[in-house]
Scaffold this motif. Structure first.
Motif, PDB file in Angstrom:
ATOM      1  N   ALA A 190     -58.784   6.630 -30.338  1.00 17.22           N
ATOM      2  CA  ALA A 190     -58.102   5.397 -30.184  1.00 17.22           C
ATOM      3  C   ALA A 190     -58.980   4.198 -30.539  1.00 17.22           C
ATOM      4  CB  ALA A 190     -57.709   5.181 -28.893  1.00 17.22           C
ATOM      5  N   ALA A 191     -60.424   4.347 -30.078  1.00 14.11           N
ATOM      6  CA  ALA A 191     -61.392   3.444 -30.176  1.00 14.11           C
ATOM      7  C   ALA A 191     -61.914   3.475 -31.713  1.00 14.11           C
ATOM      8  CB  ALA A 191     -62.857   3.766 -29.568  1.00 14.11           C
ATOM      9  N   ALA A 192     -61.528   4.669 -32.419  1.00 13.17           N
ATOM     10  CA  ALA A 192     -61.920   4.749 -33.784  1.00 13.17           C
ATOM     11  C   ALA A 192     -60.693   3.920 -34.542  1.00 13.17           C
ATOM     12  CB  ALA A 192     -61.839   6.288 -34.405  1.00 13.17           C
ATOM     13  N   ALA A 206     -49.789  -1.140 -30.720  1.00  7.92           N
ATOM     14  CA  ALA A 206     -48.773  -0.666 -30.654  1.00  7.92           C
ATOM     15  C   ALA A 206     -48.941   0.913 -31.244  1.00  7.92           C
ATOM     16  CB  ALA A 206     -47.859  -1.159 -31.484  1.00  7.92           C
ATOM     17  N   ALA A 207     -49.735   1.058 -32.084  1.00  8.47           N
ATOM     18  CA  ALA A 207     -50.250   2.449 -32.632  1.00  8.47           C
ATOM     19  C   ALA A 207     -50.898   3.263 -31.498  1.00  8.47           C
ATOM     20  CB  ALA A 207     -50.892   2.227 -33.906  1.00  8.47           C
ATOM     21  N   ILE A 208     -51.822   2.581 -30.851  1.00 10.55           N
ATOM     22  CA  ILE A 208     -52.649   3.249 -29.957  1.00 10.55           C
ATOM     23  C   ILE A 208     -51.557   3.586 -28.600  1.00 10.55           C
ATOM     24  CG2 ILE A 208     -54.327   2.811 -27.827  1.00 10.55           C
ATOM     25  CD1 ILE A 208     -55.733   1.175 -29.959  1.00 10.55           C
ATOM     26  N   LEU A 209     -50.790   2.702 -28.136  1.00 10.70           N
ATOM     27  CA  LEU A 209     -49.751   3.167 -27.001  1.00 10.70           C
ATOM     28  C   LEU A 209     -48.789   3.928 -27.496  1.00 10.70           C
ATOM     29  CD1 LEU A 209     -49.174  -0.459 -25.810  1.00 10.70           C
ATOM     30  CD2 LEU A 209     -50.334   1.106 -24.646  1.00 10.70           C
ATOM     31  N   ASP A 210     -48.495   3.969 -28.458  1.00 12.66           N
ATOM     32  CA  ASP A 210     -47.505   5.116 -29.298  1.00 12.66           C
ATOM     33  C   ASP A 210     -47.982   6.304 -29.107  1.00 12.66           C
ATOM     34  OD1 ASP A 210     -45.002   6.132 -30.812  1.00 12.66           O
ATOM     35  OD2 ASP A 210     -46.452   6.361 -32.087  1.00 12.66           O
ATOM     36  N   ARG A 211     -49.458   6.470 -29.608  1.00 16.38           N
ATOM     37  CA  ARG A 211     -50.009   7.724 -29.542  1.00 16.38           C
ATOM     38  C   ARG A 211     -50.601   8.294 -28.178  1.00 16.38           C
ATOM     39  NH1 ARG A 211     -49.827   5.716 -34.169  1.00 16.38           N
ATOM     40  NH2 ARG A 211     -50.011   6.810 -36.195  1.00 16.38           N
ATOM     41  N   PHE A 212     -50.994   7.186 -27.252  1.00 18.56           N
ATOM     42  CA  PHE A 212     -51.779   7.727 -26.168  1.00 18.56           C
ATOM     43  C   PHE A 212     -51.455   7.032 -24.874  1.00 18.56           C
ATOM     44  CE2 PHE A 212     -54.884   7.275 -29.818  1.00 18.56           C
ATOM     45  CZ  PHE A 212     -54.850   8.782 -30.241  1.00 18.56           C
ATOM     46  N   GLY A 213     -50.329   6.075 -24.709  1.00 22.42           N
ATOM     47  CA  GLY A 213     -50.317   5.243 -23.717  1.00 22.42           C
ATOM     48  C   GLY A 213     -49.310   6.078 -22.612  1.00 22.42           C
ATOM     49  N   GLY A 214     -48.784   6.936 -22.831  1.00 21.17           N
ATOM     50  CA  GLY A 214     -47.907   7.767 -21.979  1.00 21.17           C
ATOM     51  C   GLY A 214     -46.660   6.817 -21.835  1.00 21.17           C
ATOM     52  N   SER A 241     -64.842  14.319 -37.795  1.00 21.06           N
ATOM     53  CA  SER A 241     -64.241  13.475 -36.808  1.00 21.06           C
ATOM     54  C   SER A 241     -63.792  12.180 -36.957  1.00 21.06           C
ATOM     55  CB  SER A 241     -65.001  13.529 -35.491  1.00 21.06           C
ATOM     56  OG  SER A 241     -65.983  12.812 -35.475  1.00 21.06           O
ATOM     57  N   PRO A 242     -62.654  11.760 -36.471  1.00 25.83           N
ATOM     58  CA  PRO A 242     -62.228  10.305 -36.643  1.00 25.83           C
ATOM     59  C   PRO A 242     -63.225   9.402 -36.033  1.00 25.83           C
ATOM     60  CG  PRO A 242     -60.476  11.558 -35.701  1.00 25.83           C
ATOM     61  CD  PRO A 242     -61.713  12.406 -35.752  1.00 25.83           C
ATOM     62  N   THR A 243     -64.403   9.801 -35.025  1.00 28.46           N
ATOM     63  CA  THR A 243     -65.309   9.058 -34.562  1.00 28.46           C
ATOM     64  C   THR A 243     -66.395   8.700 -35.478  1.00 28.46           C
ATOM     65  OG1 THR A 243     -64.763   9.648 -32.209  1.00 28.46           O
ATOM     66  CG2 THR A 243     -66.957   8.501 -32.848  1.00 28.46           C
ATOM     67  N   GLU A 244     -66.611   9.627 -36.224  1.00 28.54           N
ATOM     68  CA  GLU A 244     -68.038   9.688 -37.231  1.00 28.54           C
ATOM     69  C   GLU A 244     -67.344   8.715 -38.541  1.00 28.54           C
ATOM     70  OE1 GLU A 244     -70.985  12.691 -39.361  1.00 28.54           O
ATOM     71  OE2 GLU A 244     -69.518  13.273 -38.187  1.00 28.54           O
ATOM     72  N   ALA A 245     -65.773   9.332 -38.851  1.00 27.26           N
ATOM     73  CA  ALA A 245     -65.394   8.653 -39.990  1.00 27.26           C
ATOM     74  C   ALA A 245     -65.341   6.917 -39.665  1.00 27.26           C
ATOM     75  CB  ALA A 245     -63.995   9.187 -40.478  1.00 27.26           C
ATOM     76  N   ALA A 246     -64.920   6.764 -38.643  1.00 24.50           N
ATOM     77  CA  ALA A 246     -64.802   5.205 -38.266  1.00 24.50           C
ATOM     78  C   ALA A 246     -66.028   4.657 -38.173  1.00 24.50           C
ATOM     79  CB  ALA A 246     -64.074   5.055 -36.940  1.00 24.50           C
ATOM     80  N   ALA A 247     -67.133   5.160 -37.649  1.00 22.32           N
ATOM     81  CA  ALA A 247     -68.340   4.573 -37.718  1.00 22.32           C
ATOM     82  C   ALA A 247     -68.954   4.329 -39.104  1.00 22.32           C
ATOM     83  CB  ALA A 247     -69.268   5.630 -36.829  1.00 22.32           C
ATOM     84  N   LEU A 248     -68.685   5.186 -39.819  1.00 20.51           N
ATOM     85  CA  LEU A 248     -69.051   4.996 -41.359  1.00 20.51           C
ATOM     86  C   LEU A 248     -68.083   3.792 -41.834  1.00 20.51           C
ATOM     87  CD1 LEU A 248     -70.614   6.321 -43.780  1.00 20.51           C
ATOM     88  CD2 LEU A 248     -68.632   7.593 -44.395  1.00 20.51           C
TER      89      LEU A 248
END
Length: 334
Positions: free
Chosen positions: A183-185, A93-101, A260-267
């Protein structure tokens, strides 16, 4: 800078701990696991409270809060080892709300927020609720894609949740390149947050047990080896917690974040994947002979941790991503 939760976030955490402590007892977790079904009564209550839409904007029917608040709930649901489809539903739901169109939001969000629609969320070929819903959001080869291709049920060691996998070698679907990384993060941060709760519950159960269990007339927790192991469990738990919340903050902050969210999520993923195995395995070990039995509840935490680790993909890939990010920063300064 204040790194603690604010008053509203602490209130969310407190209410969630109290509610789940009463509703998601070990007896109910065991019943759901042995029946192979989710705890539908608990799930309906969470839906009525609006939890699946906590990180969805108010204009799209949610509560209008952020990823940090979502992570707060995920930590508490992990602590309770709750047998509900919350992670997949709320994250989708959070991903679709932000990026789903607009079209995707109109198609999926009402059912997700109402608790009727199941959309799986996962990484590689493993998807939480992937075989139950009409579609799945899947991190595949660095892309976040909407999978409509064939999916099939998958049994795992964690019977408290349903899983599926993509039957095709190359899942069909696509996601826009400029949003897929964030979204992946979010998927990684969500799984890491659940593992924080799993680790904390394993630590709390262990401390209670070694404080009560006596050997040679004293609590076994007074033995240096046991105390050292508990200290290591605390270290792993707090490392996972701080990185998971930092990843959530980075996603909410967007361009204002220092990392970046990607780096923070990898950590966060690396810390949670390492910590989850160490903490839950140590919890079983500290419980002694009873820790290995079906009657002991600590094994539910170990099983949840192992499958979540598989969803995160272990640690090697995340360590490599962090190394590449560090090398890129050094090259930019040269």
């Amino acid at each position: 800078m204040d790194f603690d939760l604010n008053e509203d976030q602490r209130e969310i955490k407190s209410v969630a701990r109290e509610l789940l402590g009463a509703r998601s007892t070990w007896a109910r977790v065991r019943k759901a696991a042995e029946s192979g079904r989710y705890d539908e009564a608990l799930w309906r209550e969470l839906v009525e409270l609006g939890w699946p839409g906590i990180a969805v904007s108010e204009e799209n029917g949610g509560q209008g809060l952020g990823i940090v608040e979502l992570v707060v709930l995920l930590e508490e649901l992990g602590y309770a080892c709750a047998a509900v489809p919350f992670l997949s539903t709320a994250v989708a739901a959070a991903i679709l709300d932000r990026f789903g169109g607009e079209e995707a939001r109109g198609r999926w969000l009402p059912g997700l927020l109402g608790g009727e629609t199941r959309v799986g969320v996962g990484r590689a070929g493993l998807i939480i609720d992937g075989a139950e819903g009409p579609a799945a959001l899947l991190v595949h080869d660095g892309r976040l894609i909407l999978v409509d291709s064939a999916r099939e049920p998958l049994g795992t060691i964690d019977p408290t949740r349903r899983f599926g996998r993509v039957a095709d070698d190359e899942p069909a679907g696509s996601w826009t390149a400029d949003t897929s990384a964030v979204a992946a993060a979010l998927v990684l941060a969500a799984i890491a947050a659940e593992l924080v709760g799993v680790c904390q519950r394993a630590l709390d159960m262990t401390l209670a047990y070694v404080g009560e269990r006596r050997q040679f007339g004293v609590p076994v927790g007074s033995f240096q080896a046991v105390a050292h192991r508990c200290a290591e469990m605390l270290l792993h738990t707090e490392s996972a917690r701080s990185t998971a919340y930092y990843a959530a903050w980075a996603i909410d902050a967007g361009e204002d974040a220092s990392v970046s969210p990607t780096e923070a999520a990898a950590l966060a993923a690396a810390a949670a994947a390492t910590g989850a195995r160490e903490v839950t395995a140590s919890a079983i070990q500290a419980h002694g002979g009873i820790g290995f039995t079906w009657e002991a509840d600590v094994h539910w935490l170990y099983k949840r941790a192992e499958v979540d680790r598989a969803l995160l993909g272990g640690t090697a890939g995340h360590h490599a991503a962090l190394a590449r990010a560090a090398a890129a920063r050094l090259a930019a300064r040269a």
